[in-house]
Every structure is written in C-alpha cells, then in structure tokens.
Design an enzyme around this catalytic site. Structure first.
Site, PDB file in Angstrom:
ATOM      1  N   HIS A 191       0.790  -1.234   0.000  1.00 29.82           N
ATOM      2  CA  HIS A 191       0.000   0.000   0.000  1.00 29.82           C
ATOM      3  C   HIS A 191       0.824   1.287   0.000  1.00 29.82           C
ATOM      4  CE1 HIS A 191      -3.380  -2.446   0.156  1.00 29.82           C
ATOM      5  NE2 HIS A 191      -3.519  -2.582   1.445  1.00 29.82           N
ATOM      6  N   HIS A 251      -9.749   1.551  -0.871  1.00 29.46           N
ATOM      7  CA  HIS A 251     -10.161   0.412  -0.074  1.00 29.46           C
ATOM      8  C   HIS A 251     -11.420   0.762   0.631  1.00 29.46           C
ATOM      9  CE1 HIS A 251      -6.473  -2.075   0.924  1.00 29.46           C
ATOM     10  NE2 HIS A 251      -6.594  -1.855  -0.345  1.00 29.46           N
ATOM     11  N   GLU A 283     -11.721  -4.051  -4.287  1.00 32.12           N
ATOM     12  CA  GLU A 283     -10.782  -3.022  -4.706  1.00 32.12           C
ATOM     13  C   GLU A 283     -10.505  -3.194  -6.185  1.00 32.12           C
ATOM     14  OE1 GLU A 283      -8.346  -4.636  -1.076  1.00 32.12           O
ATOM     15  OE2 GLU A 283      -7.123  -3.488  -2.459  1.00 32.12           O
TER      16      GLU A 283
HETATM   17  C1  LIG Z   1      -2.642  -2.609  -7.632  1.00 35.05           C
HETATM   18  O1  LIG Z   1      -3.374  -2.654  -6.451  1.00 35.05           O
HETATM   19  C2  LIG Z   1      -4.003  -3.846  -6.265  1.00 35.05           C
HETATM   20  C3  LIG Z   1      -4.973  -3.778  -5.132  1.00 35.05           C
HETATM   21  O2  LIG Z   1      -4.645  -3.167  -3.985  1.00 35.05           O
HETATM   22  C4  LIG Z   1      -3.008  -4.879  -6.091  1.00 35.05           C
HETATM   23  O3  LIG Z   1      -3.616  -6.099  -5.837  1.00 35.05           O
HETATM   24  C5  LIG Z   1      -2.181  -4.930  -7.325  1.00 35.05           C
HETATM   25  O4  LIG Z   1      -1.143  -5.803  -7.128  1.00 35.05           O
HETATM   26  C6  LIG Z   1      -1.598  -3.635  -7.642  1.00 35.05           C
HETATM   27  N1  LIG Z   1      -0.991  -3.671  -8.941  1.00 35.05           N
HETATM   28  C7  LIG Z   1       0.289  -3.410  -9.132  1.00 35.05           C
HETATM   29  C8  LIG Z   1       0.719  -3.330 -10.521  1.00 35.05           C
HETATM   30  O5  LIG Z   1       1.060  -3.213  -8.253  1.00 35.05           O
HETATM   31  C1  LIG Z   2     -13.919   4.303  -2.353  1.00 38.08           C
HETATM   32  O1  LIG Z   2     -14.712   3.757  -1.375  1.00 38.08           O
HETATM   33  C2  LIG Z   2     -16.088   3.958  -1.430  1.00 38.08           C
HETATM   34  C3  LIG Z   2     -16.799   3.215  -0.383  1.00 38.08           C
HETATM   35  O2  LIG Z   2     -16.348   3.511   0.877  1.00 38.08           O
HETATM   36  C4  LIG Z   2     -16.603   3.578  -2.730  1.00 38.08           C
HETATM   37  O3  LIG Z   2     -17.960   3.791  -2.803  1.00 38.08           O
HETATM   38  C5  LIG Z   2     -15.847   4.361  -3.727  1.00 38.08           C
HETATM   39  O4  LIG Z   2     -16.361   4.140  -4.975  1.00 38.08           O
HETATM   40  C6  LIG Z   2     -14.432   3.967  -3.666  1.00 38.08           C
HETATM   41  N1  LIG Z   2     -13.685   4.599  -4.674  1.00 38.08           N
HETATM   42  C7  LIG Z   2     -12.942   3.924  -5.507  1.00 38.08           C
HETATM   43  C8  LIG Z   2     -12.264   4.713  -6.507  1.00 38.08           C
HETATM   44  O5  LIG Z   2     -12.771   2.748  -5.464  1.00 38.08           O
END
Ligand SMILES: *[C@@H]1O[C@H](CO)[C@@H](O)[C@H](O)[C@H]1NC(C)=O
Ligand SMILES: *[C@@H]1O[C@H](CO)[C@@H](O)[C@H](O)[C@H]1NC(C)=O
Ligand SMILES: *[C@@H]1O[C@H](CO)[C@@H](O)[C@H](O)[C@H]1NC(C)=O
Length: 330
Positions: A92, A161, A295
């Site tokens: 992250h 997230h 996500e």
């Molecule tokens: C991007 O974020 C996602 C979700 O958090 C993760 O699973 C994924 O590995 C990431 N992709 C890269 C290219 O790092």
């Molecule tokens: C971020 O989180 C909210 C829910 O808490 C979600 O509705 C929103 O679409 C999310 N945004 C993205 C870009 O994933």
C-alpha cells in the site's frame, strides 16, 4: 440534484476538510486526510444506515496499492527499493502512502476533486507525480475518477479500499451476502499473498463467482482464512473499457451494491485478519469476515510480472481510471 458542502476541522496534522455529498437518499462523506471516504449512507427497504470505516477503510492507497514482492522493481534498467512494511514486501505505497497525506480539494459538479503531489523519491518511487481523485454522486451512483501524471517513469496503481457490510453498521458478519464477480480467471497466490504468476481459470474452482454465491457457505469450503485474491476482468493489453465487475446483494435489508470499472482487476477481500479490536461507528467492532472489500485495481505485483497488465506510467501519459458504485434496493 446533488448537494455538496464542506466543513473544516483542525487536527494535529493541520486543517482537514470534510465534504458531504448528497443525492436523494444516498450520501457520502469525504475527508481530505487520505482522500478518505468516511461514510456512505444508503437506504435499506425501510430506512437508512451506515456502511463504514477504520484502518485503510475508504482511503486512497498509492502510489501502488497492494503488495510489491520484496519491495523491489526495475524501471529503465535501474532498480528501486521501496519501504518494506509487510513481512518481506512493500504494501500500500509504503510507510507514509497517499492514505496519510492531506489532499487539496475543490468543488466540482456533483462532487469534489482531491489532488496530491508526490515528490521524486517519495517512499522510494521515482518521479514527481501529480495525482487526483474525483468523487461524484449522481442519483444513486458514486463514481470515482483517478488521474495521474509523472515526469519520470513510475509504477502506479491507485485504488480505494472501501469496506462494506450491506446489512449495516455493527453487523457481525457477511455470511448472508450473495456475491457475483464477473471474472473468468483469478490469480493464485503464494503464502505471502504474492501472485504465483499463474492466471487460473475459475471454472470448476471455489473462485467461480460468475453466478451468485452465498458467502458463508463458500468461505467454509475455501482453504485458508478467506478471499484475498485478484479476479481478472480482462486480458493484459486489452483497452480499458468500463465493465460491470461485481454485484453484492444482502437479501435481509434488500441492499444491492454494483461495481463497474475500467481497471483490469478487482481484489476481493473478506476481512480475513481484522481482529475485533478496531471500533467503528456506534462502537461496533470489526472482526474477521465482518466486512468485504472490492478493490478495483491493476493486478498485484504487476511491476514484476511481465505477462500482467502494464503498471508503469511514463512522462507524457495520463493514468486515468474510473470505478462506479451503484447502491440500490431490491
Ligand atoms: C494494484 O493494487 C491492487 C490492489 O490493492 C493490487 O492487488 C495490485 O497488485 C496492484 N498492482 C500493481 C501493478 O502493483
Ligand atoms: C472508495 O470507497 C467507497 C466506499 O467507501 C466507494 O464507494 C468508492 O467508490 C471507492 N472509490 C474507488 C475509486 O474505489
Ligand atoms: C504537477 O503540478 C505542478 C503544479 O501544477 C506542475 O508544475 C508540474 O509540472 C506537474 N507535474 C507533472 C508531472 O505533471
């Protein structure tokens, strides 16, 4: 008709803004610290209640969400080392990722745009990066648009997230939720949750969620603590078209969440490690399997897996992705 309003609060980190965006019976609160979605309120069959938040809850995670194996990657023949904060891996965006920055804000039509500049070398990443996230609420759909530009090639993977429990705040588990994820394949992981590199068909596996599946019984069958897997929404190299990727139904309250995205993957996480010590709204404890996360993202560790979708942003290019969450009632 969407109402947008702003409040300022002073905190140890300086002034932090809270934006409230409301459309009909759906409302969303956004905090400039971490570009966090603090709450989303949606109606059930009879009234209203909360969907919620602590830890990475609702924060925008960057530059690279999820894990990068050993916190290392190579760009233009140069190796970069990131802050290691999750066993042997980088998770992250590092120790002070985008979720710990206070973003600048501006009102836009039906929502708010938050911007953050990440300097060259931030948490080990190359290049000055300008990122923005625009949240818009139109009728019962929350759309999230991610944008970024850099002056040096860098990996990027912005995601948000958000944890949901459609039964409402304070509900102990998600076992009675029905989940559908429109993915033909998923990424098996090793014991540090890094993808093995295999892109595996969901056919005849417990990861086949193409038809609605009751989460409780599927979690019982699944070896390990639960889902923490990337579902593949397209093949590497396909253009980023927006597609419906997931639908979750809570029959008890009638709440339905539908997610669509331009991203190539969606990580489905079932709160496998939340230990009940985090307290949310109304003092509710978040425990194992008490919430789920969808996500939308690039595939995990893509910077180190040449056959995964490209995870690099180059100077002159624009990173642009949209995710939409639609809230409805059965
Ligand atoms: C991007 O974020 C996602 C979700 O958090 C993760 O699973 C994924 O590995 C990431 N992709 C890269 C290219 O790092
Ligand atoms: C971020 O989180 C909210 C829910 O808490 C979600 O509705 C929103 O679409 C999310 N945004 C993205 C870009 O994933
Ligand atoms: C980031 O934004 C700043 C301020 O607007 C601008 O000067 C800079 O050129 C931008 N950098 C990139 C890589 O777009």
């Amino acid at each position: 008709m969407t109402e947008v309003c702003k409040e300022e609060c002073s905190t140890a980190l300086g002034p932090v803004e809270k934006w409230s965006v409301r459309s009909g019976s759906v409302s969303v609160e956004i905090i400039s610290l971490g570009c966090v979605i603090k709450s989303i309120t949606t109606p059930d069959r009879s009234g209203q209640s909360y969907l919620s938040n602590p830890r990475y809850f609702g924060a925008v995670v960057g530059r690279v969400a999820n894990r990068i194996a050993k916190g290392r990657f190579v760009v233009d023949k140069k190796e970069y080392k990131l802050a290691i904060n999750n066993g042997p891996n980088a998770l992250h965006g590092g120790l002070k990722g985008f979720d710990k920055a206070v973003w600048t804000t501006e009102a836009v039509e039906n929502g708010v745009k938050l911007s953050h500049s990440s300097p060259d070398g931030d948490e080990g990443y190359p290049g000055n990066l300008n990122a923005s996230v625009t949240y818009r609420l139109e009728k019962n759909t929350l759309s999230v648009l991610y944008h970024a530009q850099t002056d040096h090639t860098t990996p990027i993977n912005l995601t948000n997230h958000s944890y949901f429990n459609l039964a409402g705040q304070g509900t102990s588990d998600i076992y009675d939720h029905e989940v559908t994820i429109s993915a033909e394949s998923y990424l098996p992981v090793d014991d540090t949750v890094i993808p093995t590199g295999e892109v595996k068909s969901v056919e005849k596996t417990l990861f086949d969620l193409r038809k609605p599946v009751l989460l409780g019984s599927r979690l019982k069958e699944l070896p390990g603590p639960g889902f923490d897997h990337n579902f593949c929404l397209c093949s590497p190299g396909e253009p980023p078209l927006e597609r419906k990727c997931a639908r979750v139904v809570h029959p008890g309250t009638g709440r339905v969440l539908e997610v669509s995205t331009t991203q190539p993957g969606v990580q489905f996480y079932t709160s496998n490690f939340l230990d009940g010590t985090l307290k949310g709204k109304g003092g509710a404890a978040y425990s194992k399997h008490s919430a789920f996360c969808l996500e939308t993202q690039n595939w995990p560790d893509a910077v180190n897996q040449p056959h995964f979708p490209d995870a690099l942003l180059r100077p002159g290019e624009t990173f642009s992705h949209t995710t939409r969450f639609t809230f409805s009632v059965l």
